[in-house]
Design a protein around this motif. Sequence first.
Motif, PDB file in Angstrom:
ATOM      1  N   LYS A 159      47.010  32.470  76.291  1.00 22.62           N
ATOM      2  CA  LYS A 159      46.266  33.462  77.117  1.00 22.62           C
ATOM      3  C   LYS A 159      45.287  32.651  78.075  1.00 22.62           C
ATOM      4  O   LYS A 159      45.243  33.009  79.211  1.00 22.62           O
ATOM      5  N   VAL A 160      44.491  31.881  77.685  1.00 24.42           N
ATOM      6  CA  VAL A 160      43.524  31.243  78.351  1.00 24.42           C
ATOM      7  C   VAL A 160      43.973  30.426  79.030  1.00 24.42           C
ATOM      8  O   VAL A 160      43.621  30.431  80.531  1.00 24.42           O
ATOM      9  N   LEU A 161      44.944  29.596  78.932  1.00 25.25           N
ATOM     10  CA  LEU A 161      45.471  28.654  79.766  1.00 25.25           C
ATOM     11  C   LEU A 161      46.233  29.191  81.080  1.00 25.25           C
ATOM     12  O   LEU A 161      45.938  28.704  82.141  1.00 25.25           O
ATOM     13  N   GLU A 162      46.797  30.463  80.728  1.00 26.58           N
ATOM     14  CA  GLU A 162      47.310  31.037  82.013  1.00 26.58           C
ATOM     15  C   GLU A 162      46.087  31.763  82.887  1.00 26.58           C
ATOM     16  O   GLU A 162      46.335  31.662  84.026  1.00 26.58           O
ATOM     17  N   GLU A 163      45.279  32.462  81.846  1.00 30.53           N
ATOM     18  CA  GLU A 163      44.352  33.455  82.786  1.00 30.53           C
ATOM     19  C   GLU A 163      43.404  32.410  83.751  1.00 30.53           C
ATOM     20  O   GLU A 163      43.311  32.641  84.876  1.00 30.53           O
ATOM     21  N   TYR A 164      43.150  31.049  83.107  1.00 33.99           N
ATOM     22  CA  TYR A 164      42.270  30.137  84.070  1.00 33.99           C
ATOM     23  C   TYR A 164      43.040  28.993  84.740  1.00 33.99           C
ATOM     24  O   TYR A 164      42.418  28.316  85.159  1.00 33.99           O
ATOM     25  N   GLY A 200      46.700  24.435  83.119  1.00 33.40           N
ATOM     26  CA  GLY A 200      47.904  23.644  82.801  1.00 33.40           C
ATOM     27  C   GLY A 200      48.294  23.767  81.548  1.00 33.40           C
ATOM     28  O   GLY A 200      48.184  24.620  80.803  1.00 33.40           O
ATOM     29  N   THR A 201      48.623  22.544  80.985  1.00 33.84           N
ATOM     30  CA  THR A 201      49.089  22.324  79.744  1.00 33.84           C
ATOM     31  C   THR A 201      47.908  22.121  78.947  1.00 33.84           C
ATOM     32  O   THR A 201      46.740  21.744  78.991  1.00 33.84           O
ATOM     33  N   ARG A 202      48.146  22.258  77.223  1.00 36.03           N
ATOM     34  CA  ARG A 202      47.216  22.036  76.366  1.00 36.03           C
ATOM     35  C   ARG A 202      46.405  20.670  76.433  1.00 36.03           C
ATOM     36  O   ARG A 202      45.171  20.364  76.447  1.00 36.03           O
ATOM     37  N   ALA A 203      47.351  19.585  76.547  1.00 41.31           N
ATOM     38  CA  ALA A 203      46.950  18.319  76.685  1.00 41.31           C
ATOM     39  C   ALA A 203      46.022  17.979  77.733  1.00 41.31           C
ATOM     40  O   ALA A 203      45.017  17.362  77.816  1.00 41.31           O
ATOM     41  N   ASN A 204      46.193  18.851  78.871  1.00 36.96           N
ATOM     42  CA  ASN A 204      45.603  18.927  80.085  1.00 36.96           C
ATOM     43  C   ASN A 204      43.951  19.284  79.767  1.00 36.96           C
ATOM     44  O   ASN A 204      43.097  18.681  80.248  1.00 36.96           O
ATOM     45  N   VAL A 205      44.040  20.453  78.844  1.00 36.08           N
ATOM     46  CA  VAL A 205      42.580  20.762  78.564  1.00 36.08           C
ATOM     47  C   VAL A 205      42.050  19.698  77.926  1.00 36.08           C
ATOM     48  O   VAL A 205      40.585  19.353  78.008  1.00 36.08           O
ATOM     49  N   GLY A 206      42.507  19.152  77.016  1.00 34.98           N
ATOM     50  CA  GLY A 206      41.750  17.772  76.513  1.00 34.98           C
ATOM     51  C   GLY A 206      41.211  16.852  77.453  1.00 34.98           C
ATOM     52  O   GLY A 206      39.887  16.311  77.257  1.00 34.98           O
TER      53      GLY A 206
END
Length: 374
Positions: A325-330, A333-339
């Motif tokens: 949800k947060v990845l899309e809303e904000y 990108g991908t989970r790895a990207n958030v890291g």
Amino acid sequence: MNDVFTYGGVAEGENFTDREDETRRLVANFEHGVNTLLVSNRRIGKTSLVRRVRELVDGGKVAVVYLDVFDCRSEYDFYNKLASAVLRQTATKAEALLQNVRSFLGSVSPKITLSPDPTTEFAVSLGLAPRECPPERVLDLAERIAKKLKKRIVVCIDEFQQVGEFPDSLQVQKRLRGAWQLQQHVSYCLFGSRKHLMTEMFQNRSMPFYQFGDAVFLDTIPAEKWIPFIRGKFRKQKMSISEEVAGRICEAVRCHSSYVQQLSWLVMLRTDREATAETVERAVEELVEQNSALFMQQTVGLTSTQMNLLRAIANDLHDGLQSKKVLEEYNLGTRANVGRIRKALVDRDLVEIRENGLYFCDPVFGLWFRSRCM
Ligand SMILES: Nc1ncnc2c1ncn2[C@@H]1O[C@H](COP(=O)(O)OP(=O)(O)OP(=O)(O)O)[C@@H](O)[C@H]1O
Ligand SMILES: [Mg+2]
């Protein structure tokens, strides 16, 4: 700078408040030869605390040497600064200093200059280089002087993270730790303003300074301590501020030491007799404005996804940032990207990882970001 509230410099005398527990702990460490690693966010009060402790230790038993290595760029820059601080701050007369140089450093010809600063009678520059003075000899200097003086020496090194930036840093750190941990009469208090670099040096098992000493995490000063401090300063100027309004100052900047003092000053400037909540609100806006250029500079060059993660934090999302949800809303990108984004922001000291998620390091940055970047 004003004489009512201090910010930007070191807090001392009447401008220093609280820190009773930390002061006691550091005094005990200093007097008993325990190494200390002092870590906190920026401008919370490390330097002020160490300087305070320096005043309080029993000078008959312990000599405290203080140096700031912010401008050191290499191993020998560091040795020169260290050796001159140790020599200078353990001798009251130039002759005694020269004798220590001759006895302990060998064929070095120091330059002694009479200082224009009346508080220090002379300054010393050594020009140490590897050939005439190997690292072991410089590193042993404090130990040998301590034995001669029959006193403990505590060497306090500010902006120590700088050592982590030297060429061959790992090797230098190994060398320092190797020498220092064998010393019987000298202990060290290491601290610095780049929290994540300091934490990396002290908490990473593969780093030489891992568990080198008593790790002290300096937190903010609680509102219960700030409120009487702020009220006392207003009283002295024949003004008043209620407990509630002083509490708002603390709350607005989350008790951050430097900002509490700066904001209190801005409120005082706008007060005739009694400070009001509205005055605090206007002063907060001004505080944000005063820091705006600096914050802008800190966000220059951030990518759009990095800005998006900051936006999520500004909207009070601290954990679960990798949820779909947060990845899309904000648009993260991908989970790895958030890291990767998180690491980049931590490396820039913009955000920090706390037990329950990601937060802004600087509360006023948070206010600025919410009002300008959303
Ligand atoms: N014990 C204290 N009592 C009152 N104010 C304090 C105290 N400690 C710090 N401050 C406030 O915080 C400011 C910054 O303090 P100091 O320079 O000691 O922090 P620091 O953690 O060493 O900062 P940096 O991270 O930049 O090295 C001071 O100018 C003062 O306004
Ligand atoms: Mg400091």
